[in-house]
Structure formats: C-alpha cells, structure tokens
Motif scaffolding. Structure first.
Motif, PDB file in Angstrom:
ATOM      1  N   ASN A 175       4.442  -2.621   9.206  1.00 10.92           N
ATOM      2  CA  ASN A 175       3.415  -3.522   9.734  1.00 10.92           C
ATOM      3  C   ASN A 175       2.302  -3.632   8.699  1.00 10.92           C
ATOM      4  O   ASN A 175       2.340  -2.976   7.647  1.00 10.92           O
ATOM      5  N   LEU A 176       1.317  -4.439   9.009  1.00 11.62           N
ATOM      6  CA  LEU A 176       0.260  -4.709   8.034  1.00 11.62           C
ATOM      7  C   LEU A 176      -0.560  -3.463   7.711  1.00 11.62           C
ATOM      8  O   LEU A 176      -0.998  -3.268   6.576  1.00 11.62           O
ATOM      9  N   GLU A 177      -0.763  -2.616   8.717  1.00 14.10           N
ATOM     10  CA  GLU A 177      -1.536  -1.388   8.487  1.00 14.10           C
ATOM     11  C   GLU A 177      -0.748  -0.424   7.607  1.00 14.10           C
ATOM     12  O   GLU A 177      -1.300   0.189   6.676  1.00 14.10           O
ATOM     13  N   LYS A 178       0.546  -0.251   7.888  1.00 18.83           N
ATOM     14  CA  LYS A 178       1.373   0.651   7.092  1.00 18.83           C
ATOM     15  C   LYS A 178       1.473   0.173   5.646  1.00 18.83           C
ATOM     16  O   LYS A 178       1.545   0.989   4.721  1.00 18.83           O
ATOM     17  N   PHE A 179       1.466  -1.125   5.449  1.00 18.62           N
ATOM     18  CA  PHE A 179       1.552  -1.671   4.104  1.00 18.62           C
ATOM     19  C   PHE A 179       0.385  -1.191   3.244  1.00 18.62           C
ATOM     20  O   PHE A 179       0.572  -0.755   2.107  1.00 18.62           O
ATOM     21  N   VAL A 180      -0.818  -1.253   3.800  1.00 16.21           N
ATOM     22  CA  VAL A 180      -2.002  -0.812   3.048  1.00 16.21           C
ATOM     23  C   VAL A 180      -1.954   0.696   2.831  1.00 16.21           C
ATOM     24  O   VAL A 180      -2.316   1.191   1.751  1.00 16.21           O
ATOM     25  N   GLU A 181      -1.501   1.438   3.823  1.00 19.12           N
ATOM     26  CA  GLU A 181      -1.361   2.893   3.673  1.00 19.12           C
ATOM     27  C   GLU A 181      -0.396   3.224   2.530  1.00 19.12           C
ATOM     28  O   GLU A 181      -0.650   4.130   1.715  1.00 19.12           O
ATOM     29  N   THR A 182       0.703   2.491   2.468  1.00 19.35           N
ATOM     30  CA  THR A 182       1.691   2.738   1.423  1.00 19.35           C
ATOM     31  C   THR A 182       1.167   2.330   0.055  1.00 19.35           C
ATOM     32  O   THR A 182       1.509   2.944  -0.965  1.00 19.35           O
ATOM     33  N   ALA A 183       0.329   1.322   0.009  1.00 19.69           N
ATOM     34  CA  ALA A 183      -0.300   0.945  -1.254  1.00 19.69           C
ATOM     35  C   ALA A 183      -1.086   2.125  -1.825  1.00 19.69           C
ATOM     36  O   ALA A 183      -1.021   2.410  -3.036  1.00 19.69           O
TER      37      ALA A 183
END
Length: 430
Positions: A175-183
C-alpha cells in the motif's frame, strides 16, 4: 503500447454544437444512414493502429479502402478539434489517447456505439468501457487494457529485502504507506546507495488510482485524500533524499533503468523500481535497458491504476456510419483478430475471451520467465474507470506544479494548495 514522451499541453475545451432539428426529433439517427462509400478516412497519433489496419483489418475486409493519416500526439487535438467543430474535412474514424479521450467522449461530437456494445459487452473489460461512455451511451472502444505495475530489479531486492520473489516483494509495497516505509528501508540497508524510484513523479498514477472521488463533483473541485498523500510522499522523498531527483522521461530517468544514474556528486545511484503500465515493459524498459534483461520482476505495487491506452471513435455525422462501426467493432472486440494481435505484440487486450485463452501461456525472459500477462489481466479488474473526466489533464498539470513547489520547499503545503485552487477557479471555473 507505444506512447509519446511529450508532456501534453492543457486540453482545449470542445465547443458545444447545436444539434439539428432532425437529429433531435427521433433521437440519434446515425445508425439509419446509408454508407456513402467503401472508403474510410482514419486519423491517429500512433502507428500501432496503422499496422493493425494494414495487417489485419484490410485482409479481413478486402472490399474496403482506408486513407490513413498520422499526427504526433501533442499536435493531434489541434488538428482534430477544428474539423469536428466545423463538420468539414472530418475523418470517419479516429484514435483518442487517454490524456484527452474524455474531452471527446463528453463532447456530443461522436457517433454512438451502443448497438456495437450490446453485441459484445459480455466479453469486454470494464474500465475502458466506462471511460468510453457518457450519459448512458458508448462513444469510444479500446482494444487494450493498460493496468500499471511495479517493476523492480531482482538483484537489488535480493540484496536489501532478502528475496526477489514477486509475492514477497509485494508485501513491502502493498500500500502507499508501506511503499514509503520501504523507501526508507532500502536507503538504510544500502548505506544510502539505493533509491526506491528515480523520480517521485513515477508515483502520481498509483496515487491517482487510489482515489475514491474524481477531481470535479457537482461543478466543484475536489482534492481526494490520496492526492494530498501524494504531495506528502513527494515531500518526504525529497527531504529525506529517497528518490533519484530526476524528472520522468529525462536522461537521468532512463539512466536509472540501466544502472548508470549518478547523484550531483558523481556517486552511483541504484534505482529499485519503476512504476509503469503494460506498454512500459515493452517500449520503455526493454528498449532503453536491454542489458538488464532477466534482472527485472513485476508485482502489483501499492494501488490499482492504469496509464495510457487508445480508444477508437467515429464522427457523429460520418457518411459511412456502418463501416465505421464495423471497423471499431473489429479492432476493439474481434476474438480472432485480437488473439493473433496479442500473440504477435504482447499487448494486453481488453477482450476477456482472449485474455482467458492466452493468460496462462505467457513467459517473458526479460522478467526472468515471469508471466506478466496473467498478472496484468488480474490487475485490470481492480481499476475504476468512472473517475476519469474531460478536465483531468488540465487540472492535473496545475496540481503537479503545486506538488513540485511544495516538495522543493518553494511553498508550504497550504500555500501550494491555495494557489492550485485559485488557478483552477480562475482558469476553469471550479
């Protein structure tokens, strides 16, 4: 699907035309017209359509002749608008790119295709038909679906996430939140070398796809929460140096695919992924980074979205309405043609019969043997085509300007949003 890399200018408003009395009395009378000739004038912005006509349509319709004219994408609306509005020199059939398709679908200038749709609706993908419909009528049909995905480097996934398995990588970008976390995780694990994307602009389409509301509701501008999240994401990636800080379609953007991107100090930058649709695999990644073949994989990414596509429509007062409809029906829906075309081109077609017959047999060496086709067919089911409007292109150009000003620290978020709203109000009246 082959796409122009040009950023299209703001769409022109289509002038409203007053319908003639005979058209109003009995509703649409186009279907009752007799064809004037066995010749169709076809305009397009892509040579794909020309190849489909020459290689498939003409052999299947030997009694028809076609006059084909191609104009670059950024110039195409300026060529098409005057003739449609005047009714002089109009093509019978023409292609419409996603960036401006709704402008024409909403224009009252196109031939209704309701009877064609009634014949084929059980086998057509949903979202392109919604985009091609307005006020209960179908005006444009697409031969393809263009769902978007996340393409990532297998070697970087193994190095920093411990796996290159698409199902496992998807969990990191679910999801969009996980994407930033993974960044942030990639930056940490790589000691600052690996950016999740080369350009934060790659994320615009997924965030747009995550919307629940269109840009305009009851003649009022609406900023869906997903679009504010996009602004916040761009700011975070910029401030924490999590992206490659290059623009889409720039030299640096392509360099990231090849593994040759460098930062302002000349240090190498690793780019983990690109957010691209169906045509992005064939016409962007493969063409611009052939040496990285086999080091890519694909997963759905953080949100259902689509990007691009071509619809086929006809002028409402064409003198050849039956032939125009037959061409559109053939190119957008015919099982035999689309099966052959999908096999030869790899394009993900919008005919569900063809999808179901082919989707289990694809394997792409560029993706280390992964079956991208089956994944694309599944992703297309989650796309909402009802949110697309004719004013999107102009509004989104202004919104992206506001987002860039905020992300680069030129304006506060509040000021950027205020300026965006004021610009939309003054230029478009919303």
């Amino acid at each position: 699907m082959k796409k122009s890399n040009l950023i299209l200018g703001a769409a022109l408003c289509v002038a409203a035309l007053v319908s003639t009395g005979c058209e109003k009395k009995g509703g649409d009378t186009s279907a009752a017209k007799k064809d004037a000739s066995k010749n169709l004038v076809v305009w397009s912005f892509t040579d794909e359509l020309e190849g489909m006509i020459n290689n498939y349509y003409k052999p299947a319709h030997p009694d028809m002749t076609v006059e084909y004219s191609m104009t670059p994408t950024d110039q195409f609306p300026n060529k098409l608008d005057p003739v449609l509005q005047s009714g002089s020199g109009t093509p019978d059939v023409f292609a419409l790119e996603n960036a401006f398709v709704r402008k024409y679908i909403e224009s009252d200038l196109l031939l209704p295709l309701d009877d064609v749709y009634e014949e084929v609706k059980g086998k057509m993908a949903d979202y392109p038909m919604k985009i091609g419909s307005y006020n209960g009528h179908v005006y444009g049909m697409a031969w393809q679906v263009c769902p978007g995905a996340l393409f990532y480097r297998r070697s970087l996934a193994k190095a920093y996430l411990g796996t290159d398995d698409p199902a496992e990588v998807q969990k990191y970008v679910a999801n969009l939140e996980k994407f930033v976390e993974t960044a942030k995780l990639l930056k940490e694990k790589s000691n600052g070398k690996c950016d999740i994307v080369s350009s934060s602009g790659d994320m615009f389409m997924p965030y747009k796809g995550a919307r629940k509301q269109p840009w305009v509701v009851n003649d009022k501008l609406v900023i869906d929460p997903a679009m504010e999240q996009f602004m916040d994401m761009c700011k975070t990636l910029h401030d924490e140096n999590l992206d490659g800080r290059v623009g889409q379609w720039s030299e640096g953007w392509f360099a990231g695919m090849k593994g040759t991107l460098k930062d302002e100090k000349g240090n190498p930058v690793e780019v983990f992924c690109y957010l691209l649709p169906t045509w992005g695999l064939h016409y962007v990644l493969k063409q611009n980074s052939p040496d990285t073949a086999g080091d890519w994989a694909m997963c759905a990414g953080p949100a259902n979205y689509y990007w691009g596509g071509t619809w086929i429509a006809a002028y409402k007062n064409t003198k050849n309405p039956n032939a125009a409809k037959e061409m559109i029906k053939y190119l957008a829906t015919d099982d035999t043609f689309l099966t052959a075309y999908a096999k030869s081109s790899g394009d993900t077609v919008g005919n569900l019969n063809v999808q179901n017959a082919l989707k289990d047999s694809f394997s792409d060496p560029y993706l280390a043997g992964q079956n991208h086709y089956k994944e694309f067919c599944e992703m297309a089911k989650g796309i909402d085509g009802s949110l697309i409007q004719g004013t999107d292109q102009q509004i989104e150009a202004l919104f992206n300007e506001a987002t860039a000003a905020y992300a680069n620290g030129e304006k506060t978020k509040e000021q950027a949003l205020k300026d965006f709203k004021d610009q939309v109000s003054s230029t478009m009246g919303y």
